[in-house]
Design a protein around this motif. Structure first.
Motif, PDB file in Angstrom:
ATOM      1  N   ASP A  52       0.866  -1.171   0.000  1.00 44.32           N
ATOM      2  CA  ASP A  52       0.000   0.000   0.000  1.00 44.32           C
ATOM      3  C   ASP A  52       0.905   1.224   0.000  1.00 44.32           C
ATOM      4  N   LEU A  53       0.954   1.909  -1.144  1.00 45.46           N
ATOM      5  CA  LEU A  53       1.864   3.047  -1.291  1.00 45.46           C
ATOM      6  C   LEU A  53       1.132   4.383  -1.297  1.00 45.46           C
ATOM      7  N   GLU A  54      -0.096   4.399  -0.799  1.00 42.95           N
ATOM      8  CA  GLU A  54      -0.900   5.617  -0.813  1.00 42.95           C
ATOM      9  C   GLU A  54      -0.197   6.792  -0.145  1.00 42.95           C
ATOM     10  N   ASN A  55       0.527   6.545   0.930  1.00 40.14           N
ATOM     11  CA  ASN A  55       1.173   7.621   1.683  1.00 40.14           C
ATOM     12  C   ASN A  55       2.679   7.691   1.469  1.00 40.14           C
ATOM     13  N   LEU A  56       3.160   7.002   0.427  1.00 42.63           N
ATOM     14  CA  LEU A  56       4.580   7.084   0.084  1.00 42.63           C
ATOM     15  C   LEU A  56       4.773   8.263  -0.868  1.00 42.63           C
ATOM     16  N   ASP A  57       5.608   9.202  -0.464  1.00 45.03           N
ATOM     17  CA  ASP A  57       5.815  10.419  -1.256  1.00 45.03           C
ATOM     18  C   ASP A  57       6.999  10.313  -2.206  1.00 45.03           C
ATOM     19  N   TYR A  58       7.982   9.480  -1.849  1.00 45.37           N
ATOM     20  CA  TYR A  58       9.211   9.407  -2.652  1.00 45.37           C
ATOM     21  C   TYR A  58       9.866   8.064  -2.427  1.00 45.37           C
ATOM     22  N   MET A  59      10.444   7.522  -3.493  1.00 44.72           N
ATOM     23  CA  MET A  59      11.286   6.333  -3.359  1.00 44.72           C
ATOM     24  C   MET A  59      12.468   6.494  -4.300  1.00 44.72           C
ATOM     25  N   ASN A  60      13.662   6.186  -3.791  1.00 44.83           N
ATOM     26  CA  ASN A  60      14.861   6.321  -4.615  1.00 44.83           C
ATOM     27  C   ASN A  60      15.106   5.032  -5.405  1.00 44.83           C
ATOM     28  N   SER A  61      16.133   5.056  -6.225  1.00 45.82           N
ATOM     29  CA  SER A  61      16.416   3.907  -7.079  1.00 45.82           C
ATOM     30  C   SER A  61      16.776   2.666  -6.269  1.00 45.82           C
ATOM     31  N   LYS A  62      17.400   2.848  -5.133  1.00 42.41           N
ATOM     32  CA  LYS A  62      17.753   1.712  -4.289  1.00 42.41           C
ATOM     33  C   LYS A  62      16.493   1.012  -3.781  1.00 42.41           C
ATOM     34  N   SER A  63      15.480   1.782  -3.406  1.00 42.63           N
ATOM     35  CA  SER A  63      14.233   1.170  -2.933  1.00 42.63           C
ATOM     36  C   SER A  63      13.524   0.430  -4.061  1.00 42.63           C
ATOM     37  N   ILE A  64      13.643   0.916  -5.276  1.00 43.59           N
ATOM     38  CA  ILE A  64      13.079   0.211  -6.432  1.00 43.59           C
ATOM     39  C   ILE A  64      13.821  -1.113  -6.636  1.00 43.59           C
ATOM     40  N   GLY A  65      15.134  -1.094  -6.458  1.00 45.20           N
ATOM     41  CA  GLY A  65      15.917  -2.325  -6.554  1.00 45.20           C
ATOM     42  C   GLY A  65      15.502  -3.342  -5.505  1.00 45.20           C
ATOM     43  N   TYR A  66      15.275  -2.863  -4.290  1.00 44.31           N
ATOM     44  CA  TYR A  66      14.808  -3.759  -3.228  1.00 44.31           C
ATOM     45  C   TYR A  66      13.436  -4.338  -3.572  1.00 44.31           C
ATOM     46  N   LEU A  67      12.550  -3.529  -4.106  1.00 43.14           N
ATOM     47  CA  LEU A  67      11.215  -4.004  -4.473  1.00 43.14           C
ATOM     48  C   LEU A  67      11.308  -5.087  -5.544  1.00 43.14           C
ATOM     49  N   THR A  68      12.203  -4.901  -6.494  1.00 45.45           N
ATOM     50  CA  THR A  68      12.431  -5.899  -7.532  1.00 45.45           C
ATOM     51  C   THR A  68      12.961  -7.199  -6.930  1.00 45.45           C
ATOM     52  N   ASP A  69      13.903  -7.088  -6.006  1.00 46.12           N
ATOM     53  CA  ASP A  69      14.459  -8.265  -5.341  1.00 46.12           C
ATOM     54  C   ASP A  69      13.393  -8.989  -4.515  1.00 46.12           C
ATOM     55  N   LEU A  70      12.557  -8.232  -3.806  1.00 46.51           N
ATOM     56  CA  LEU A  70      11.472  -8.842  -3.022  1.00 46.51           C
ATOM     57  C   LEU A  70      10.484  -9.567  -3.931  1.00 46.51           C
ATOM     58  N   TYR A  71      10.225  -8.996  -5.094  1.00 42.17           N
ATOM     59  CA  TYR A  71       9.361  -9.657  -6.072  1.00 42.17           C
ATOM     60  C   TYR A  71       9.957 -11.022  -6.452  1.00 42.17           C
ATOM     61  N   GLY A  72      11.248 -11.043  -6.747  1.00 46.68           N
ATOM     62  CA  GLY A  72      11.909 -12.291  -7.131  1.00 46.68           C
ATOM     63  C   GLY A  72      11.862 -13.326  -6.025  1.00 46.68           C
ATOM     64  N   LYS A  73      12.175 -12.933  -4.819  1.00 44.29           N
ATOM     65  CA  LYS A  73      12.174 -13.874  -3.690  1.00 44.29           C
ATOM     66  C   LYS A  73      10.767 -14.403  -3.406  1.00 44.29           C
ATOM     67  N   THR A  74       9.781 -13.546  -3.501  1.00 43.28           N
ATOM     68  CA  THR A  74       8.405 -13.948  -3.207  1.00 43.28           C
ATOM     69  C   THR A  74       7.861 -14.884  -4.281  1.00 43.28           C
ATOM     70  N   THR A  75       8.061 -14.536  -5.535  1.00 43.77           N
ATOM     71  CA  THR A  75       7.519 -15.379  -6.607  1.00 43.77           C
ATOM     72  C   THR A  75       8.274 -16.705  -6.734  1.00 43.77           C
ATOM     73  N   GLU A  76       9.557 -16.722  -6.415  1.00 48.45           N
ATOM     74  CA  GLU A  76      10.307 -17.992  -6.418  1.00 48.45           C
ATOM     75  C   GLU A  76       9.707 -18.984  -5.438  1.00 48.45           C
ATOM     76  N   ALA A  77       9.139 -18.467  -4.352  1.00 49.34           N
ATOM     77  CA  ALA A  77       8.527 -19.318  -3.331  1.00 49.34           C
ATOM     78  C   ALA A  77       7.026 -19.515  -3.587  1.00 49.34           C
ATOM     79  N   GLY A  78       6.573 -19.176  -4.800  1.00 46.15           N
ATOM     80  CA  GLY A  78       5.182 -19.405  -5.170  1.00 46.15           C
ATOM     81  C   GLY A  78       4.224 -18.333  -4.702  1.00 46.15           C
ATOM     82  N   GLY A  79       4.744 -17.192  -4.268  1.00 43.39           N
ATOM     83  CA  GLY A  79       3.889 -16.113  -3.778  1.00 43.39           C
ATOM     84  C   GLY A  79       3.596 -15.083  -4.841  1.00 43.39           C
ATOM     85  N   GLN A  80       2.927 -14.028  -4.407  1.00 44.66           N
ATOM     86  CA  GLN A  80       2.552 -12.956  -5.312  1.00 44.66           C
ATOM     87  C   GLN A  80       2.765 -11.612  -4.640  1.00 44.66           C
TER      88      GLN A  80
END
Length: 139
Positions: A55-83
């Motif tokens: 839920d990013l409704e109240n997120l005002d800013y994210m830097n490139s590092k946080s985008i990288g972390y989000l991408t990594d979390l996506y990979g780890k979650t989907t590898e384990a069958g999640g979404q």
């Protein structure tokens, strides 16, 4: 140091426990490494098939590092069958995610209910069956 807060809420969606990760403030160089650890602990401790809604409704800013972390979390979650789904990003955040191509991997929704419906319609996936997932149709 800028302020960022992360809170995690459990909700039930179609007989699954879904973690809603509420992020507010600004994720930047001064705090992202510390704050993101809360989510990594959740993913590492979570069951196979963990589903996350950011839920990013109240997120005002994210830097490139946080985008990288989000991408990594996506990979780890989907590898384990999640979404993962993203709900309610502000226009500037949605634009950034689209420009970097993250919207090709993670669905973005205008509200949490739509994200919950997406997770519910997706059914349970496993790591073995996630090699060729068929994404659900959303309206």
């Amino acid at each position: 140091m800028t302020e960022a807060n992360i809170t995690i809420e459990d909700i039930q969606v179609a007989n699954k426990t879904v973690k809603v990760v509420h992020i507010s403030g600004q994720l930047d160089e001064s705090n992202v490494d510390e704050k993101i650890q809360e989510i990594y602990k959740l993913v590492e401790a979570g069951p196979k098939g963990l589903c996350l809604i950011f839920d990013l409704e109240n997120l005002d800013y994210m830097n490139s590092k946080s985008i990288g972390y989000l991408t990594d979390l996506y990979g780890k979650t989907t590898e384990a069958g999640g979404q993962i789904a993203i709900a309610k990003p502000k226009a500037n955040i949605a634009d950034i995610l689209q420009v970097v191509g993250l919207t090709q991997l993670i669905k973005i929704f205008g509200d949490i209910d739509s994200a919950k419906n997406y997770i519910a319609a997706s059914g349970t996936t496993t790591a073995a069956s996630s090699t060729n997932p068929t994404p659900p149709q959303t309206t």
